[in-house]
Design a protein around this motif. Structure first.
Motif, PDB file in Angstrom:
ATOM      1  N   PHE A   1       1.084   8.364   6.464  1.00  0.00           N
ATOM      2  CA  PHE A   1       1.733   7.294   6.228  1.00  0.00           C
ATOM      3  C   PHE A   1       2.470   6.935   7.335  1.00  0.00           C
ATOM      4  O   PHE A   1       2.758   7.835   8.306  1.00  0.00           O
ATOM      5  N   ASP A   2       2.553   5.528   7.142  1.00  0.00           N
ATOM      6  CA  ASP A   2       3.647   5.017   8.587  1.00  0.00           C
ATOM      7  C   ASP A   2       4.876   5.096   8.243  1.00  0.00           C
ATOM      8  O   ASP A   2       5.621   5.334   9.197  1.00  0.00           O
ATOM      9  N   ARG A   3       5.439   4.968   7.273  1.00  0.00           N
ATOM     10  CA  ARG A   3       6.859   5.100   6.961  1.00  0.00           C
ATOM     11  C   ARG A   3       7.093   5.745   5.586  1.00  0.00           C
ATOM     12  O   ARG A   3       6.179   5.745   4.707  1.00  0.00           O
ATOM     13  N   LEU A   4       8.033   6.522   5.476  1.00  0.00           N
ATOM     14  CA  LEU A   4       8.435   7.258   4.095  1.00  0.00           C
ATOM     15  C   LEU A   4       9.665   6.840   3.572  1.00  0.00           C
ATOM     16  O   LEU A   4      10.807   6.622   4.056  1.00  0.00           O
ATOM     17  N   ILE A   5       9.637   6.486   2.096  1.00  0.00           N
ATOM     18  CA  ILE A   5      10.843   6.154   1.242  1.00  0.00           C
ATOM     19  C   ILE A   5      10.986   7.545   0.449  1.00  0.00           C
ATOM     20  O   ILE A   5      10.274   7.909  -0.281  1.00  0.00           O
ATOM     21  N   VAL A   6      12.448   7.793   0.637  1.00  0.00           N
ATOM     22  CA  VAL A   6      13.122   9.025  -0.343  1.00  0.00           C
ATOM     23  C   VAL A   6      14.038   8.186  -0.977  1.00  0.00           C
ATOM     24  O   VAL A   6      15.041   8.204  -0.345  1.00  0.00           O
ATOM     25  N   PRO A   7      13.978   8.077  -2.175  1.00  0.00           N
ATOM     26  CA  PRO A   7      15.104   7.620  -2.966  1.00  0.00           C
ATOM     27  C   PRO A   7      16.172   8.544  -3.534  1.00  0.00           C
ATOM     28  O   PRO A   7      16.396   8.847  -4.763  1.00  0.00           O
ATOM     29  N   ASN A   8      16.693   9.276  -2.474  1.00  0.00           N
ATOM     30  CA  ASN A   8      17.730  10.440  -2.774  1.00  0.00           C
ATOM     31  C   ASN A   8      18.401  10.427  -1.762  1.00  0.00           C
ATOM     32  O   ASN A   8      18.020  11.001  -0.481  1.00  0.00           O
ATOM     33  N   ILE A   9      19.874   9.969  -1.458  1.00  0.00           N
ATOM     34  CA  ILE A   9      20.757   9.887  -0.158  1.00  0.00           C
ATOM     35  C   ILE A   9      20.722  11.478   0.329  1.00  0.00           C
ATOM     36  O   ILE A   9      20.722  11.726   1.290  1.00  0.00           O
TER      37      ILE A   9
ATOM     38  N   PRO B   1       1.033  -1.401  -0.357  1.00  0.00           N
ATOM     39  CA  PRO B   1      -0.068   0.076  -0.038  1.00  0.00           C
ATOM     40  C   PRO B   1       0.978   1.216  -0.099  1.00  0.00           C
ATOM     41  O   PRO B   1       1.251   1.639   0.956  1.00  0.00           O
ATOM     42  N   VAL B   2       1.182   1.745  -1.123  1.00  0.00           N
ATOM     43  CA  VAL B   2       2.053   2.857  -1.189  1.00  0.00           C
ATOM     44  C   VAL B   2       1.384   4.317  -1.641  1.00  0.00           C
ATOM     45  O   VAL B   2       0.650   4.212  -2.613  1.00  0.00           O
ATOM     46  N   THR B   3       1.546   5.304  -0.897  1.00  0.00           N
ATOM     47  CA  THR B   3       0.967   6.652  -1.652  1.00  0.00           C
ATOM     48  C   THR B   3       2.218   7.285  -2.059  1.00  0.00           C
ATOM     49  O   THR B   3       2.978   7.570  -1.460  1.00  0.00           O
ATOM     50  N   VAL B   4       2.072   7.536  -3.487  1.00  0.00           N
ATOM     51  CA  VAL B   4       3.225   8.047  -4.182  1.00  0.00           C
ATOM     52  C   VAL B   4       2.835   9.664  -4.237  1.00  0.00           C
ATOM     53  O   VAL B   4       1.916  10.101  -4.566  1.00  0.00           O
ATOM     54  N   ILE B   5       4.148  10.313  -3.456  1.00  0.00           N
ATOM     55  CA  ILE B   5       3.828  11.717  -3.084  1.00  0.00           C
ATOM     56  C   ILE B   5       4.540  12.575  -4.497  1.00  0.00           C
ATOM     57  O   ILE B   5       5.810  12.401  -4.478  1.00  0.00           O
ATOM     58  N   GLU B   6       3.788  13.089  -5.325  1.00  0.00           N
ATOM     59  CA  GLU B   6       4.356  13.831  -6.572  1.00  0.00           C
ATOM     60  C   GLU B   6       5.212  14.987  -5.935  1.00  0.00           C
ATOM     61  O   GLU B   6       4.414  15.758  -5.079  1.00  0.00           O
ATOM     62  N   THR B   7       6.036  15.183  -6.717  1.00  0.00           N
ATOM     63  CA  THR B   7       7.118  16.446  -6.215  1.00  0.00           C
ATOM     64  C   THR B   7       7.341  17.487  -7.492  1.00  0.00           C
ATOM     65  O   THR B   7       7.413  16.593  -8.765  1.00  0.00           O
ATOM     66  N   ASP B   8       7.880  18.295  -7.551  1.00  0.00           N
ATOM     67  CA  ASP B   8       8.617  19.099  -8.555  1.00  0.00           C
ATOM     68  C   ASP B   8      10.286  18.769  -8.307  1.00  0.00           C
ATOM     69  O   ASP B   8      10.666  19.794  -7.570  1.00  0.00           O
ATOM     70  N   PHE B   9      10.617  17.761  -8.728  1.00  0.00           N
ATOM     71  CA  PHE B   9      11.953  17.277  -8.373  1.00  0.00           C
ATOM     72  C   PHE B   9      12.997  18.175  -9.007  1.00  0.00           C
ATOM     73  O   PHE B   9      14.043  18.463  -8.394  1.00  0.00           O
ATOM     74  N   VAL B  10      12.554  19.060 -10.077  1.00  0.00           N
ATOM     75  CA  VAL B  10      13.540  20.153 -10.923  1.00  0.00           C
ATOM     76  C   VAL B  10      13.752  21.077  -9.987  1.00  0.00           C
ATOM     77  O   VAL B  10      14.798  21.549  -9.678  1.00  0.00           O
ATOM     78  N   GLU B  11      12.690  21.665  -9.110  1.00  0.00           N
ATOM     79  CA  GLU B  11      12.660  22.514  -8.086  1.00  0.00           C
ATOM     80  C   GLU B  11      13.457  22.348  -6.884  1.00  0.00           C
ATOM     81  O   GLU B  11      14.365  22.898  -6.610  1.00  0.00           O
ATOM     82  N   ILE B  12      13.016  20.998  -6.318  1.00  0.00           N
ATOM     83  CA  ILE B  12      14.013  20.443  -5.321  1.00  0.00           C
ATOM     84  C   ILE B  12      15.280  20.264  -5.382  1.00  0.00           C
ATOM     85  O   ILE B  12      16.360  20.796  -4.757  1.00  0.00           O
TER      86      ILE B  12
ATOM     87  N   VAL C   1      10.368  20.791   0.864  1.00  0.00           N
ATOM     88  CA  VAL C   1      10.082  19.380   1.089  1.00  0.00           C
ATOM     89  C   VAL C   1       8.646  19.149   2.138  1.00  0.00           C
ATOM     90  O   VAL C   1       7.762  18.222   1.936  1.00  0.00           O
ATOM     91  N   ASN C   2       8.890  19.943   3.162  1.00  0.00           N
ATOM     92  CA  ASN C   2       7.678  19.680   4.304  1.00  0.00           C
ATOM     93  C   ASN C   2       6.426  19.754   3.708  1.00  0.00           C
ATOM     94  O   ASN C   2       5.567  19.292   4.085  1.00  0.00           O
ATOM     95  N   GLN C   3       6.175  20.976   2.780  1.00  0.00           N
ATOM     96  CA  GLN C   3       4.926  21.141   2.259  1.00  0.00           C
ATOM     97  C   GLN C   3       4.261  19.590   1.351  1.00  0.00           C
ATOM     98  O   GLN C   3       3.151  19.869   1.251  1.00  0.00           O
ATOM     99  N   TYR C   4       5.202  18.925   0.920  1.00  0.00           N
ATOM    100  CA  TYR C   4       4.724  17.794   0.203  1.00  0.00           C
ATOM    101  C   TYR C   4       4.174  16.803   1.159  1.00  0.00           C
ATOM    102  O   TYR C   4       3.538  15.755   0.916  1.00  0.00           O
ATOM    103  N   LEU C   5       4.669  16.833   2.542  1.00  0.00           N
ATOM    104  CA  LEU C   5       4.544  15.784   3.415  1.00  0.00           C
ATOM    105  C   LEU C   5       3.450  15.998   4.427  1.00  0.00           C
ATOM    106  O   LEU C   5       2.890  15.295   5.050  1.00  0.00           O
TER     107      LEU C   5
END
Length: 161
Positions: free
Chosen positions: A74-82, A39-50, A65-69
């Motif tokens: 959600f129980d846990r957050l995955i962010v694919p960017n170290i 059960p995943v909620t994909v959180i759309e972002t403007d990665f160009v801006e980020i 970033v906080n405005q997106y969240l």
């Protein structure tokens, strides 16, 4: 392992989002004999801006970033960017699956005591990652400056393809 109620996945690119979503589905299907999808909620972002504020313009990154969240549950957050995890560490209400902390745990569990830090130029030169690794008792070596430049050039070519 119980099935999470919901996982937030910060969408920073089509490839990484697809990779993580598919991996999570396979992992849970294996764990629960094919009966579960993640059960995943994909959180759309403007990665160009980020990305324009990465790696360390925290005065802009934290509120962005906080405005997106803030409006999501959600129980846990995955962010694919170290690199973005350094920003997340500055937002106390966020509890991401932290790849650096998970890696440290795994390395120590397996008896490793020293690592070679490879990554983006920023990751290899900033204090963030070495400080976390060293605080856990791991020794850290980084490549020579010339090698860092070559590695970063290679990373950028791969990312662009």
């Amino acid at each position: 392992m119980s099935t999470p109620k919901n996982i937030g996945l910060l969408q920073l690119g089509v490839r990484s989002t697809s990779f993580y979503k598919n991996y999570l589905d396979k992992l849970l299907a294996k764990k629960f004999s094919g009966q579960t999808t993640c059960p995943v909620t994909v959180i759309e972002t403007d990665f160009v801006e980020i990305n324009s504020h990465l790696p360390d313009h925290f005065d802009r990154l934290v509120p962005l970033v906080n405005q997106y969240l803030t409006s999501l549950t959600f129980d846990r957050l995955i962010v694919p960017n170290i690199t973005l995890h350094e920003t997340l560490d500055k937002i106390p209400s966020v509890n991401p699956v932290h790849p650096v902390k998970e890696t440290i745990h795994s390395l120590l569990k397996d008896g490793h005591r020293h690592v070679m830090l490879l990554g983006s130029k920023y990751s290899m030169t900033a204090s963030y990652l070495p400080a976390m690794l060293e605080a856990s008792g791991l020794g850290v070596t980084t490549p020579l400056q010339e090698d860092q430049n070559q590695l970063d050039t290679c990373r950028k070519k791969i990312y662009a393809s």
